[in-house]
Motif scaffolding. Structure first.
Motif, PDB file in Angstrom:
ATOM      1  N   VAL A 191       0.857  -1.186   0.000  1.00 40.38           N
ATOM      2  CA  VAL A 191       0.000   0.000   0.000  1.00 40.38           C
ATOM      3  C   VAL A 191       0.895   1.238   0.000  1.00 40.38           C
ATOM      4  O   VAL A 191       1.406   1.648   1.033  1.00 40.38           O
ATOM      5  CB  VAL A 191      -0.959   0.006   1.207  1.00 40.38           C
ATOM      6  N   THR A 192       1.102   1.785  -1.181  1.00 37.06           N
ATOM      7  CA  THR A 192       1.935   2.978  -1.347  1.00 37.06           C
ATOM      8  C   THR A 192       1.062   4.230  -1.234  1.00 37.06           C
ATOM      9  O   THR A 192      -0.172   4.142  -1.191  1.00 37.06           O
ATOM     10  CB  THR A 192       2.578   2.968  -2.741  1.00 37.06           C
ATOM     11  N   ASP A 193       1.697   5.390  -1.213  1.00 35.65           N
ATOM     12  CA  ASP A 193       0.930   6.638  -1.212  1.00 35.65           C
ATOM     13  C   ASP A 193       0.060   6.737  -2.459  1.00 35.65           C
ATOM     14  O   ASP A 193      -1.058   7.222  -2.409  1.00 35.65           O
ATOM     15  CB  ASP A 193       1.876   7.846  -1.138  1.00 35.65           C
ATOM     16  N   GLU A 194       0.589   6.261  -3.600  1.00 37.70           N
ATOM     17  CA  GLU A 194      -0.206   6.310  -4.828  1.00 37.70           C
ATOM     18  C   GLU A 194      -1.463   5.450  -4.699  1.00 37.70           C
ATOM     19  O   GLU A 194      -2.550   5.848  -5.109  1.00 37.70           O
ATOM     20  CB  GLU A 194       0.622   5.870  -6.049  1.00 37.70           C
ATOM     21  N   VAL A 195      -1.304   4.274  -4.119  1.00 38.31           N
ATOM     22  CA  VAL A 195      -2.449   3.377  -3.924  1.00 38.31           C
ATOM     23  C   VAL A 195      -3.482   4.053  -3.005  1.00 38.31           C
ATOM     24  O   VAL A 195      -4.674   4.073  -3.303  1.00 38.31           O
ATOM     25  CB  VAL A 195      -1.995   2.016  -3.350  1.00 38.31           C
ATOM     26  N   ARG A 196      -3.007   4.621  -1.912  1.00 38.24           N
ATOM     27  CA  ARG A 196      -3.917   5.325  -0.987  1.00 38.24           C
ATOM     28  C   ARG A 196      -4.656   6.443  -1.694  1.00 38.24           C
ATOM     29  O   ARG A 196      -5.857   6.613  -1.537  1.00 38.24           O
ATOM     30  CB  ARG A 196      -3.138   5.927   0.187  1.00 38.24           C
ATOM     31  N   HIS A 197      -3.937   7.202  -2.499  1.00 39.31           N
ATOM     32  CA  HIS A 197      -4.517   8.328  -3.224  1.00 39.31           C
ATOM     33  C   HIS A 197      -5.614   7.854  -4.183  1.00 39.31           C
ATOM     34  O   HIS A 197      -6.676   8.480  -4.306  1.00 39.31           O
ATOM     35  CB  HIS A 197      -3.413   9.065  -3.978  1.00 39.31           C
ATOM     36  N   GLU A 198      -5.383   6.729  -4.851  1.00 36.83           N
ATOM     37  CA  GLU A 198      -6.368   6.209  -5.811  1.00 36.83           C
ATOM     38  C   GLU A 198      -7.639   5.730  -5.102  1.00 36.83           C
ATOM     39  O   GLU A 198      -8.741   5.824  -5.637  1.00 36.83           O
ATOM     40  CB  GLU A 198      -5.768   5.045  -6.614  1.00 36.83           C
ATOM     41  N   ILE A 199      -7.477   5.221  -3.900  1.00 34.47           N
ATOM     42  CA  ILE A 199      -8.622   4.665  -3.168  1.00 34.47           C
ATOM     43  C   ILE A 199      -9.442   5.763  -2.499  1.00 34.47           C
ATOM     44  O   ILE A 199     -10.679   5.671  -2.410  1.00 34.47           O
ATOM     45  CB  ILE A 199      -8.105   3.653  -2.112  1.00 34.47           C
ATOM     46  N   GLU A 200      -8.769   6.804  -2.051  1.00 38.11           N
ATOM     47  CA  GLU A 200      -9.394   7.890  -1.289  1.00 38.11           C
ATOM     48  C   GLU A 200     -10.675   8.393  -1.976  1.00 38.11           C
ATOM     49  O   GLU A 200     -10.678   8.706  -3.155  1.00 38.11           O
ATOM     50  CB  GLU A 200      -8.370   9.041  -1.166  1.00 38.11           C
ATOM     51  N   GLY A 201     -11.753   8.425  -1.229  1.00 39.50           N
ATOM     52  CA  GLY A 201     -13.003   8.999  -1.738  1.00 39.50           C
ATOM     53  C   GLY A 201     -13.901   8.023  -2.480  1.00 39.50           C
ATOM     54  O   GLY A 201     -15.001   8.388  -2.903  1.00 39.50           O
TER      55      GLY A 201
END
Ligand code: MLT
Ligand code: MN
Ligand code: ZN
Length: 309
Positions: free
Chosen positions: A209-219
């Protein structure tokens, strides 16, 4: 948007044909707390009429029979299917083998990243899909692609692929080859937007779980996330294999480095573990591990689970 879990298990399914681990044994014995699960796939639809598959499971023929919304329209043309498109997130057997069961010259559009399109192109067996009626289209990372059927009719859904830490398919590995099997391009996450801008994210495989993955999931309104293993060495300890989750490209659910902890602060309305390996104790509804997952706000996917977004 509607989403229906056609299959919730990882490769092998539950019970797996050659496995006698405690979870498989309970499922095989008809234990009500451990219902069998087929290999992972989700069907999504903007209108409840036309459907799109997220991955084509080896269990697809069974799944097509088991889900009424995917049956040919009664009293219609001799040949018909509500299934209009397939979107592929990886090239593993459990992601693409079901394509071979869609070879009856039914018009379809298949969307995939470059790595998987190359797998399909370079394996002769996939030529059973008649290119006159089945189109193959690329999903470049970061680009919003409106999904269309084989006639070009918009299906009311758009997909944006994003790169996910992962691994090349097992059959592409060369035993003894010292190079890394990890890959930034072999596995993609699927961010799918439907009517009203409601969004679901589909990631049945994720190594980290990278920052990019978190960003894509957010919202997102709904997240389907890699629930392969509870613990990294679970298959080794169960005597069911020699590999850790890390080696297979799957982050574990539990522990400080696990997906539950890594995604705890990410805003997503519903979070669901899918692609669950048959050794994973969360498959037993009465296990402490399942209770822990539910207490953290996660659901554990089962075949037939439905969502309306
Ligand atoms: C995986 O998810 O790691 C693969 O499906 C393993 C396999 O190809 O058997
Ligand atoms: Mn798999
Ligand atoms: Zn098992």
């Amino acid at each position: 948007m509607r989403a229906v879990v056609l299959g919730a298990a990882a490769g092998g399914g539950l019970p797996q044909w050659n496995c006698n681990c405690p979870v498989c044994a309970r499922a095989r014995g008809g234990d009500a707390a451990v219902p069998p699960r087929t290999q992972v796939s989700v069907a999504v639809s903007a209108d409840g009429e036309s459907w799109v598959l997220l991955n084509a499971s080896p269990d697809l023929p069974y799944q097509l029979r088991a889900n009424k919304m995917l049956h040919p329209a009664a009293g219609g043309q001799t040949r018909h299917s509500p299934l209009r498109a397939v979107v592929l997130s990886g090239g593993d057997v459990d992601c693409i083998a079901g394509l071979l069961s869609l070879r009856e010259s039914q018009p379809l559009t298949v969307y995939a990243g470059a790595h998987v399109l190359d797998v399909i192109e370079s394996n002769q067996i996939f030529r059973v899909l008649n290119r006159e009626v089945v189109g193959f289209l690329p999903l470049p990372p970061g680009v919003e692609v409106p999904l269309r059927d084989a006639d070009g009719v918009a299906l009311g859904l758009a997909v944006r692929a994003f790169s996910v830490p992962g691994k090349i398919p097992l059959y592409q590995e060369t035993p003894g080859d010292p190079r890394q099997f990890g890959s930034a391009t072999a596995v993609i996450g699927l961010s799918i937007t439907g009517p009203g801008g409601r969004r679901l994210v589909y990631m049945p495989g994720c190594a980290d779980v990278t920052d990019e993955v978190r960003h894509e999931i957010e919202g997102a309104a709904l997240l389907f996330f890699d629930g392969t293993l509870w613990e990294d060495d679970e298959m080794i300890r169960a005597g069911a294999g020699t590999k850790t989750g890390r080696r297979m490209g799957h982050i574990s659910i539990s522990g400080p480095g696990g997906s539950m902890a890594a995604l705890a602060g990410v805003a997503v309305a519903r979070r669901v573990f899918i692609h669950i390996n048959n050794t994973n104790p969360v498959l037993c509804a009465d296990s402490p591990q399942a209770a822990q997952v539910r207490a953290a706000g996660w659901d554990i996917a089962y075949d037939g689970m439905e969502f309306t977004l």
